[in-house]
Design a protein around this motif. Structure first.
Motif, PDB file in Angstrom:
ATOM      1  N   PRO A  91     -20.219 -10.688   6.944  1.00  0.00           N
ATOM      2  CA  PRO A  91     -18.421 -10.211   6.495  1.00  0.00           C
ATOM      3  C   PRO A  91     -18.773  -9.942   7.369  1.00  0.00           C
ATOM      4  CG  PRO A  91     -19.288  -9.202   4.656  1.00  0.00           C
ATOM      5  CD  PRO A  91     -20.949 -10.047   5.116  1.00  0.00           C
ATOM      6  N   PRO A  92     -16.971  -9.743   7.841  1.00  0.00           N
ATOM      7  CA  PRO A  92     -16.509  -8.305   8.748  1.00  0.00           C
ATOM      8  C   PRO A  92     -16.827  -6.577   8.466  1.00  0.00           C
ATOM      9  CG  PRO A  92     -14.628 -10.091   7.879  1.00  0.00           C
ATOM     10  CD  PRO A  92     -15.869  -9.825   7.704  1.00  0.00           C
ATOM     11  N   VAL A  93     -16.755  -6.366   9.354  1.00  0.00           N
ATOM     12  CA  VAL A  93     -17.173  -4.696   8.882  1.00  0.00           C
ATOM     13  C   VAL A  93     -15.100  -3.503   9.075  1.00  0.00           C
ATOM     14  CG1 VAL A  93     -17.765  -2.487   8.985  1.00  0.00           C
ATOM     15  CG2 VAL A  93     -19.163  -4.543   9.154  1.00  0.00           C
ATOM     16  N   PHE A  94     -15.027  -3.801   8.216  1.00  0.00           N
ATOM     17  CA  PHE A  94     -13.865  -2.671   8.494  1.00  0.00           C
ATOM     18  C   PHE A  94     -13.963  -1.526   7.998  1.00  0.00           C
ATOM     19  CE2 PHE A  94     -11.965  -6.935   7.885  1.00  0.00           C
ATOM     20  CZ  PHE A  94     -11.490  -6.852   9.646  1.00  0.00           C
ATOM     21  N   ASP A  95     -13.008  -0.141   9.388  1.00  0.00           N
ATOM     22  CA  ASP A  95     -12.401   0.739   8.663  1.00  0.00           C
ATOM     23  C   ASP A  95     -11.649   1.148   8.774  1.00  0.00           C
ATOM     24  OD1 ASP A  95     -14.341   3.557   8.282  1.00  0.00           O
ATOM     25  OD2 ASP A  95     -14.046   3.822  10.785  1.00  0.00           O
ATOM     26  N   LYS A  96     -11.136   2.258   8.033  1.00  0.00           N
ATOM     27  CA  LYS A  96      -9.186   2.681   7.737  1.00  0.00           C
ATOM     28  C   LYS A  96      -8.926   3.904   8.889  1.00  0.00           C
ATOM     29  CE  LYS A  96      -5.796   4.884   4.763  1.00  0.00           C
ATOM     30  NZ  LYS A  96      -5.903   5.715   3.795  1.00  0.00           N
ATOM     31  N   LEU A  97      -8.961   4.550   9.573  1.00  0.00           N
ATOM     32  CA  LEU A  97      -8.840   5.572  10.261  1.00  0.00           C
ATOM     33  C   LEU A  97      -7.820   6.052   9.605  1.00  0.00           C
ATOM     34  CD1 LEU A  97      -7.818   3.570  14.117  1.00  0.00           C
ATOM     35  CD2 LEU A  97     -10.124   4.548  13.107  1.00  0.00           C
ATOM     36  N   ASP A  98      -6.090   6.112   9.377  1.00  0.00           N
ATOM     37  CA  ASP A  98      -5.937   7.315   8.550  1.00  0.00           C
ATOM     38  C   ASP A  98      -4.886   6.711   8.508  1.00  0.00           C
ATOM     39  OD1 ASP A  98      -5.167   9.454   7.568  1.00  0.00           O
ATOM     40  OD2 ASP A  98      -5.792  10.224   9.030  1.00  0.00           O
ATOM     41  N   THR A  99      -3.637   7.704   7.942  1.00  0.00           N
ATOM     42  CA  THR A  99      -2.392   6.965   7.924  1.00  0.00           C
ATOM     43  C   THR A  99      -1.635   7.709   8.334  1.00  0.00           C
ATOM     44  OG1 THR A  99      -2.575   6.487   5.358  1.00  0.00           O
ATOM     45  CG2 THR A  99      -0.380   6.699   5.740  1.00  0.00           C
ATOM     46  N   TYR A 100      -0.382   7.247   9.211  1.00  0.00           N
ATOM     47  CA  TYR A 100       0.209   7.778  10.747  1.00  0.00           C
ATOM     48  C   TYR A 100       1.595   7.798   9.956  1.00  0.00           C
ATOM     49  CZ  TYR A 100      -4.127   7.282  12.861  1.00  0.00           C
ATOM     50  OH  TYR A 100      -5.464   7.595  13.451  1.00  0.00           O
ATOM     51  N   THR A 101       1.920   8.480  10.014  1.00  0.00           N
ATOM     52  CA  THR A 101       3.145   9.048   9.923  1.00  0.00           C
ATOM     53  C   THR A 101       3.957   9.838  11.670  1.00  0.00           C
ATOM     54  OG1 THR A 101       3.255   9.253   7.831  1.00  0.00           O
ATOM     55  CG2 THR A 101       5.660   9.568   9.467  1.00  0.00           C
ATOM     56  N   VAL A 102       4.644   8.687  12.950  1.00  0.00           N
ATOM     57  CA  VAL A 102       5.075   9.736  13.742  1.00  0.00           C
ATOM     58  C   VAL A 102       6.770   9.387  13.567  1.00  0.00           C
ATOM     59  CG1 VAL A 102       3.095   9.378  14.862  1.00  0.00           C
ATOM     60  CG2 VAL A 102       5.027   7.320  15.241  1.00  0.00           C
ATOM     61  N   ASN A 103       7.185  10.453  14.055  1.00  0.00           N
ATOM     62  CA  ASN A 103       8.140  10.378  14.989  1.00  0.00           C
ATOM     63  C   ASN A 103       8.592   8.985  15.996  1.00  0.00           C
ATOM     64  OD1 ASN A 103      10.285  12.029  13.099  1.00  0.00           O
ATOM     65  ND2 ASN A 103       9.008  13.401  14.100  1.00  0.00           N
ATOM     66  N   LEU A 104       9.568   8.953  16.039  1.00  0.00           N
ATOM     67  CA  LEU A 104       9.163   7.234  17.027  1.00  0.00           C
ATOM     68  C   LEU A 104      10.544   7.944  18.301  1.00  0.00           C
ATOM     69  CD1 LEU A 104       9.714   3.889  15.161  1.00  0.00           C
ATOM     70  CD2 LEU A 104       7.547   4.958  16.675  1.00  0.00           C
ATOM     71  N   GLN A 105      10.988   7.717  19.587  1.00  0.00           N
ATOM     72  CA  GLN A 105      11.979   7.913  20.817  1.00  0.00           C
ATOM     73  C   GLN A 105      13.022   7.098  19.830  1.00  0.00           C
ATOM     74  OE1 GLN A 105      11.646   9.183  23.427  1.00  0.00           O
ATOM     75  NE2 GLN A 105       9.535   9.709  23.348  1.00  0.00           N
ATOM     76  N   GLY A 106      13.765   7.971  19.748  1.00  0.00           N
ATOM     77  CA  GLY A 106      15.681   7.399  19.389  1.00  0.00           C
ATOM     78  C   GLY A 106      15.481   7.983  17.098  1.00  0.00           C
ATOM     79  N   GLY A 107      14.352   8.626  17.280  1.00  0.00           N
ATOM     80  CA  GLY A 107      14.691  10.152  16.340  1.00  0.00           C
ATOM     81  C   GLY A 107      14.695   8.646  14.113  1.00  0.00           C
ATOM     82  N   THR A 108      13.622   8.155  15.023  1.00  0.00           N
ATOM     83  CA  THR A 108      13.544   6.882  13.641  1.00  0.00           C
ATOM     84  C   THR A 108      11.560   7.584  13.465  1.00  0.00           C
ATOM     85  OG1 THR A 108      12.865   5.155  15.038  1.00  0.00           O
ATOM     86  CG2 THR A 108      14.857   4.620  13.977  1.00  0.00           C
ATOM     87  N   VAL A 109      11.540   6.756  12.246  1.00  0.00           N
ATOM     88  CA  VAL A 109      10.418   7.336  11.750  1.00  0.00           C
ATOM     89  C   VAL A 109       9.418   6.100  11.495  1.00  0.00           C
ATOM     90  CG1 VAL A 109       8.651   8.522   9.503  1.00  0.00           C
ATOM     91  CG2 VAL A 109      10.701   9.411  10.704  1.00  0.00           C
ATOM     92  N   LEU A 110       8.175   6.320  11.802  1.00  0.00           N
ATOM     93  CA  LEU A 110       7.266   5.026  11.563  1.00  0.00           C
ATOM     94  C   LEU A 110       5.915   5.693  10.785  1.00  0.00           C
ATOM     95  CD1 LEU A 110       6.005   2.151  12.740  1.00  0.00           C
ATOM     96  CD2 LEU A 110       4.394   3.474  14.210  1.00  0.00           C
ATOM     97  N   GLN A 111       5.464   4.952   9.418  1.00  0.00           N
ATOM     98  CA  GLN A 111       4.785   5.047   8.752  1.00  0.00           C
ATOM     99  C   GLN A 111       3.927   3.599   8.939  1.00  0.00           C
ATOM    100  OE1 GLN A 111       5.269   6.264   5.165  1.00  0.00           O
ATOM    101  NE2 GLN A 111       3.873   6.884   4.339  1.00  0.00           N
ATOM    102  N   THR A 112       2.568   3.967   9.197  1.00  0.00           N
ATOM    103  CA  THR A 112       1.568   2.190   9.079  1.00  0.00           C
ATOM    104  C   THR A 112      -0.148   3.591   8.672  1.00  0.00           C
ATOM    105  OG1 THR A 112       0.797   1.008  10.457  1.00  0.00           O
ATOM    106  CG2 THR A 112       1.203   3.139  11.507  1.00  0.00           C
ATOM    107  N   GLU A 113      -0.526   2.259   7.984  1.00  0.00           N
ATOM    108  CA  GLU A 113      -1.974   2.567   7.707  1.00  0.00           C
ATOM    109  C   GLU A 113      -2.975   2.160   8.472  1.00  0.00           C
ATOM    110  OE1 GLU A 113      -4.554   1.707   3.931  1.00  0.00           O
ATOM    111  OE2 GLU A 113      -3.097   3.172   3.824  1.00  0.00           O
TER     112      GLU A 113
END
Length: 191
Positions: A91-113
């Motif tokens: 089966p494929p092998v996956f690894d979780k990097l992290d949950t990232y929360t960053v301010n995008l250009q223009g003032g919005t916020v991105l949260q992604t895992e």
């Protein structure tokens, strides 16, 4: 005096003509709306079928065309690698990097895992050893984006390809076997 009277039935056909004309216009408008809906549905179906048929979903379409022009020896080597992987049946092998929360250009916020697919458990350990540097580069890349760039499917797929390239650069990987094979978003929230 009888000649001065106009017949009353002549007025009624004129009143019926505008109603019939309105009905014809209504039917034409309804037919056009149905046609637009059918064509839009057909286009959406074609779009989803095209995306699902793309075997290299994580890579932009331009790179798949570049693979078609590779020399025959490179194609054979790639087929051997794929055959080796499928023979193992692992089966494929996956690894979780992290949950990232960053301010995008223009003032919005991105949260992604973000999760990455690697060749094997040994490569998973290599990725973990580089995790602080990978996280730094991923944060820089994500914070350089604008909300408009990430609003479409194509934008997210392009970001996946950029992340894969960035991570493989940190790992100094020459091919997918040495680095990450794909980048996947478990969550992707823009606020």
């Amino acid at each position: 005096m009888a000649e001065a009277k106009k017949p009353a039935p002549a007025v009624e056909p004129n009143a019926a003509a505008p109603k019939a004309k309105k009905n014809v216009i209504l039917y034409v408008v309804i037919a056009l709306l149905v046609l637009v809906i059918v064509v839009g549905g057909a286009f959406a179906t074609w779009l989803f079928m095209t995306i699902s048929a793309n075997q290299n979903f994580g890579e932009p379409a331009a790179t798949t065309e570049a693979h078609a022009e590779e020399p025959a020896s490179d194609k054979k080597a790639a087929k051997k690698k794929e055959k080796k992987k499928t023979e193992a049946g692992a089966p494929p092998v996956f690894d979780k990097l992290d949950t990232y929360t960053v301010n995008l250009q223009g003032g919005t916020v991105l949260q992604t895992e973000i999760h990455v697919q690697v060749a094997d458990e040994a490569q998973k350990e290599v990725v973990k050893s580089y995790l602080p540097r990978i996280s730094s580069q991923v944060n820089l890349l994500l914070s350089s984006k604008k909300q408009e760039e990430l609003a479409t499917l194509e934008g997210k797929v392009a970001l996946m390809a950029e992340l894969k390239q960035t991570i493989n650069k940190v790992l100094d990987a020459k091919d997918d076997e040495d680095g990450v094979m794909s980048v996947e978003f478990k969550t992707f929230i823009v606020q």
